[in-house]
Design a protein around this motif. Sequence first.
Motif, PDB file in Angstrom:
ATOM      1  N   MET A   1      25.056  18.616  77.065  1.00 58.63           N
ATOM      2  CA  MET A   1      23.656  18.131  78.083  1.00 58.63           C
ATOM      3  C   MET A   1      23.351  16.663  78.091  1.00 58.63           C
ATOM      4  O   MET A   1      23.222  16.252  78.907  1.00 58.63           O
TER       5      MET A   1
ATOM      6  N   ILE B   1      21.964  22.453  82.330  1.00 56.15           N
ATOM      7  CA  ILE B   1      21.253  21.201  82.994  1.00 56.15           C
ATOM      8  C   ILE B   1      19.942  20.275  82.362  1.00 56.15           C
ATOM      9  O   ILE B   1      19.114  19.710  82.790  1.00 56.15           O
ATOM     10  N   THR B   2      19.386  22.154  82.305  1.00 53.43           N
ATOM     11  CA  THR B   2      18.609  22.464  81.700  1.00 53.43           C
ATOM     12  C   THR B   2      17.790  24.179  81.480  1.00 53.43           C
ATOM     13  O   THR B   2      18.832  24.554  81.911  1.00 53.43           O
TER      14      THR B   2
ATOM     15  N   GLU C   1      13.673  22.101  78.182  1.00 51.19           N
ATOM     16  CA  GLU C   1      14.021  20.891  78.784  1.00 51.19           C
ATOM     17  C   GLU C   1      13.099  20.937  80.103  1.00 51.19           C
ATOM     18  O   GLU C   1      12.094  19.663  80.467  1.00 51.19           O
TER      19      GLU C   1
ATOM     20  N   THR D   1      29.290  20.214  85.269  1.00 52.83           N
ATOM     21  CA  THR D   1      28.822  20.956  83.879  1.00 52.83           C
ATOM     22  C   THR D   1      29.687  22.447  83.842  1.00 52.83           C
ATOM     23  O   THR D   1      29.913  22.775  82.799  1.00 52.83           O
TER      24      THR D   1
ATOM     25  N   ARG E   1      23.320  13.666  81.010  1.00 46.35           N
ATOM     26  CA  ARG E   1      21.536  12.915  80.973  1.00 46.35           C
ATOM     27  C   ARG E   1      22.995  11.061  80.397  1.00 46.35           C
ATOM     28  O   ARG E   1      22.192  10.379  81.179  1.00 46.35           O
TER      29      ARG E   1
ATOM     30  N   ARG F   1      26.774  26.724  79.096  1.00 47.92           N
ATOM     31  CA  ARG F   1      26.331  25.252  80.436  1.00 47.92           C
ATOM     32  C   ARG F   1      25.492  25.398  80.714  1.00 47.92           C
ATOM     33  O   ARG F   1      24.948  26.272  82.244  1.00 47.92           O
TER      34      ARG F   1
ATOM     35  N   TRP G   1      24.469  21.890  73.470  1.00 43.04           N
ATOM     36  CA  TRP G   1      23.061  20.825  73.267  1.00 43.04           C
ATOM     37  C   TRP G   1      24.750  19.819  73.968  1.00 43.04           C
ATOM     38  O   TRP G   1      24.149  18.309  74.426  1.00 43.04           O
TER      39      TRP G   1
END
Length: 441
Positions: free
Chosen positions: A246, A283-284, A288, A311, A250, A281, A243
Amino acid sequence: MRNLFYTILVLLTVYACAGKREIVTEQKQVLPAVEDVVMYEINPRVFALKNAFNVISKHLDSIQFLGVNVVWFMPIYEIGEVNTVNSPYCIKDYKRINPEFGTVEEFKRLVELCHEKGISVILDWVANHTSWDHAWIKEHKEWYTQDSIGNIISPAGTGWNDVADLNYDNADMCLAMIDAMKYWIQEVGVDGFRCDAADYVPYTFWKQAVDSLRAIPNRKLLMLAEGKRKDHFDAGFDMNYAWDLMEAMRDVFVNDSSAARLLEVDWSEYDSIPAGKMKLRFITNHDEASKMSPIVELGSERAAMAAFVGTVFLHGGALIYSSQEIGHEAPINFFAYTSVDWSECSDIYQEYGCLMGLYNKYPALRKGILTGYPASDVLMYQKSDGKDAFMILVNVRNRDVSVILPEGWKHHVATDIYENKPLELMNEIKLNALEYRIIRF
């Protein structure tokens, strides 16, 4: 028609990528080593309004092209009807299938098809709570958390009013929960679990559960905890959530924080993890994406792809959420069916396939020794394993930037492995806005 499209798309993608990289077609071994995991989260509600299991089975080739060797199914169990918001995380019966998706026989066949393709299967396990109409409510009220006057309550401080909180001080409930988990391994053939809200469930239960599941003869399991408590690994989990990375990614892309922060967070997340354990790992994911897609969150399609490379290649543990690979931009509410056009953005699908093909081909890219080179506008790090050395550079800004290369990389001819072409390195390298480069020494 959609299946025909995907067959054609996969063939065209293989052809298109062939000029950029060698296609690796060997079958993956079921249950990969944890450091080799490439996971794909399946939300059945983006595949079909009903009978999703049969539809998903026809998508397996397109999923496999992404380099995937583990699929994680969001909860597939019967959903409660009392106080319902139609959440798949509101479980009425841990051993029954949600008829919206199909039958248990169809799911067993889907698991078999995954295994035939070298893809392992893990299930989303919801241990923290049940629906209000779960049989345990009437049969075993003591299995639930109660207030001062004996009323069963929802998980405190969550707002999850559609579910009832389980009492992990009750040993019988713990045994019943473990028995239900064993069912899916022994009777259905799944290869492990992604454990929902793992930070809400006591360490003592997770230790008992994981030990019991790993004692099943002749079965190896992958256990993923949704949480970031360090004691998950002591309990026997193989992976938990990244978390922090991530959120840092952002912050870097949206708020212009220094790219060097990402190296710091990576070091912090891995500082005390036992050898052989990994952070997932991404990104969504489904949580999310229900708010906004990474394309919207990060500002553009190119920002999302740059963030993905930064990532995933940073320390392995890759996750792709179903619909991410086609650049779907609208939020996905997983409480109901969401129509997704799987034919959109084939270029992004191709890009993910090419990237993950390289990731799987070169061990150094996913599990090599990491050497970071802090910079403000470029995430820059080396991955090496004694055989290969790679430099990964990600421009985190929506403008062209230049960065000074590390001493050992200056004035050499290297290879841009994504483009599959030689690259003459000088003192510095220029990157276009939100460009990434993967360079082999």
